[in-house]
Design a protein around this motif. Structure first.
Motif, mmCIF file in Angstrom:
data_model
loop_
_atom_site.group_PDB
_atom_site.id
_atom_site.type_symbol
_atom_site.label_atom_id
_atom_site.label_comp_id
_atom_site.label_asym_id
_atom_site.label_seq_id
_atom_site.Cartn_x
_atom_site.Cartn_y
_atom_site.Cartn_z
ATOM 1 N N GLY A 98 -5.192 13.605 127.420
ATOM 2 C CA GLY A 98 -6.094 12.560 126.945
ATOM 3 C C GLY A 98 -6.534 12.734 125.514
ATOM 4 N N VAL A 99 -5.843 13.574 124.761
ATOM 5 C CA VAL A 99 -6.173 13.813 123.363
ATOM 6 C C VAL A 99 -4.905 13.649 122.541
ATOM 7 C CG1 VAL A 99 -7.020 15.499 121.694
ATOM 8 C CG2 VAL A 99 -7.976 15.464 124.001
ATOM 9 N N ASP A 100 -4.968 12.874 121.473
ATOM 10 C CA ASP A 100 -3.864 12.766 120.531
ATOM 11 C C ASP A 100 -4.140 13.683 119.356
ATOM 12 O OD1 ASP A 100 -2.604 10.856 122.019
ATOM 13 O OD2 ASP A 100 -3.045 9.189 120.684
ATOM 14 N N ALA A 101 -3.176 14.499 118.976
ATOM 15 C CA ALA A 101 -3.269 15.306 117.768
ATOM 16 C C ALA A 101 -2.232 14.769 116.801
ATOM 17 C CB ALA A 101 -3.023 16.777 118.064
ATOM 18 N N ILE A 102 -2.668 14.235 115.676
ATOM 19 C CA ILE A 102 -1.778 13.639 114.684
ATOM 20 C C ILE A 102 -1.641 14.634 113.537
ATOM 21 C CG2 ILE A 102 -1.397 11.685 113.152
ATOM 22 C CD1 ILE A 102 -3.351 10.129 115.038
ATOM 23 N N VAL A 103 -0.427 15.089 113.294
ATOM 24 C CA VAL A 103 -0.217 16.135 112.304
ATOM 25 C C VAL A 103 0.829 15.706 111.283
ATOM 26 C CG1 VAL A 103 -0.894 17.997 113.855
ATOM 27 C CG2 VAL A 103 1.481 17.304 113.764
ATOM 28 N N ASP A 104 0.704 16.249 110.077
ATOM 29 C CA ASP A 104 1.681 16.034 109.025
ATOM 30 C C ASP A 104 2.743 17.112 109.102
ATOM 31 O OD1 ASP A 104 0.996 13.806 107.615
ATOM 32 O OD2 ASP A 104 -0.179 14.853 106.103
ATOM 33 N N ALA A 105 3.977 16.741 109.300
ATOM 34 C CA ALA A 105 5.140 17.582 109.067
ATOM 35 C C ALA A 105 5.010 19.022 109.531
ATOM 36 C CB ALA A 105 5.480 17.544 107.585
ATOM 37 N N MET A 106 4.531 19.235 110.732
ATOM 38 C CA MET A 106 4.546 20.576 111.306
ATOM 39 C C MET A 106 4.903 20.437 112.769
ATOM 40 S SD MET A 106 0.552 21.700 111.750
ATOM 41 C CE MET A 106 -0.191 20.821 110.403
ATOM 42 N N THR A 161 -5.400 15.104 112.586
ATOM 43 C CA THR A 161 -6.339 14.165 113.186
ATOM 44 C C THR A 161 -6.278 14.325 114.694
ATOM 45 O OG1 THR A 161 -5.980 12.570 111.393
ATOM 46 C CG2 THR A 161 -6.976 11.727 113.422
ATOM 47 N N VAL A 162 -7.434 14.469 115.325
ATOM 48 C CA VAL A 162 -7.523 14.555 116.785
ATOM 49 C C VAL A 162 -8.362 13.377 117.246
ATOM 50 C CG1 VAL A 162 -8.360 15.905 118.733
ATOM 51 C CG2 VAL A 162 -7.341 17.066 116.772
ATOM 52 N N GLN A 163 -7.842 12.601 118.198
ATOM 53 C CA GLN A 163 -8.589 11.452 118.708
ATOM 54 C C GLN A 163 -8.482 11.403 120.224
ATOM 55 O OE1 GLN A 163 -6.775 8.351 116.454
ATOM 56 N NE2 GLN A 163 -5.062 8.096 117.829
#
Length: 125
Positions: free
Chosen positions: A19-27, A87-89
């Motif tokens: 239930g958590v999205d973690a949005i990451v740059d290029a990793m 980003t975590v949402q």
């Protein structure tokens, strides 16, 4: 786009877990879990009561006083020494955003004993 933890990306990606999205740059996000508590000490991730995806309560509304998102990322040599956005949402069971968002930046260096060309393993709480 939604991807599973452990998939590798060369651009911005969304990793969904519990239930958590973690949005990451290029990793590469190699693992993520909810836990009662977690901390990073000397480059190691310590997790207490981790790995659950359901909280049982007697009645609603309810408060779960301690909740930590523990993650481990793999950062390649070309991603070091620059700001990587994270980003975590929170999302509902259908994947729709519910308005709780945390944003930050991560900058990773290379430990002196890391062999050339090796990725850095970075615990995040």
């Amino acid at each position: 786009m939604t991807h599973r933890v452990g998939d590798e990306y060369t651009s911005r990606a969304v990793h969904r877990c519990c239930g958590v999205d973690a949005i990451v740059d290029a990793m590469k996000l190699t693992s993520a879990m909810l836990a009662d508590a977690a901390q990073v000490q000397s480059g190691k991730l310590y997790v207490l009561g981790g790995g659950f995806d359901t909280i049982s309560v007697r009645s609603l509304p309810s408060v779960h006083r301690n909740l930590t998102l523990a993650m481990v990322a793999e950062v390649s040599p070309d991603e070091r020494q620059r700001d990587l956005e994270l980003t975590v949402q929170l999302v509902d069971e259908d994947g729709a955003e519910i308005g709780v968002v945390a944003k930050g930046k991560l900058r990773v260096g290379a430990p002196p004993n890391l062999p050339p060309g090796s990725p850095s393993v970075v615990p995040i709480v």
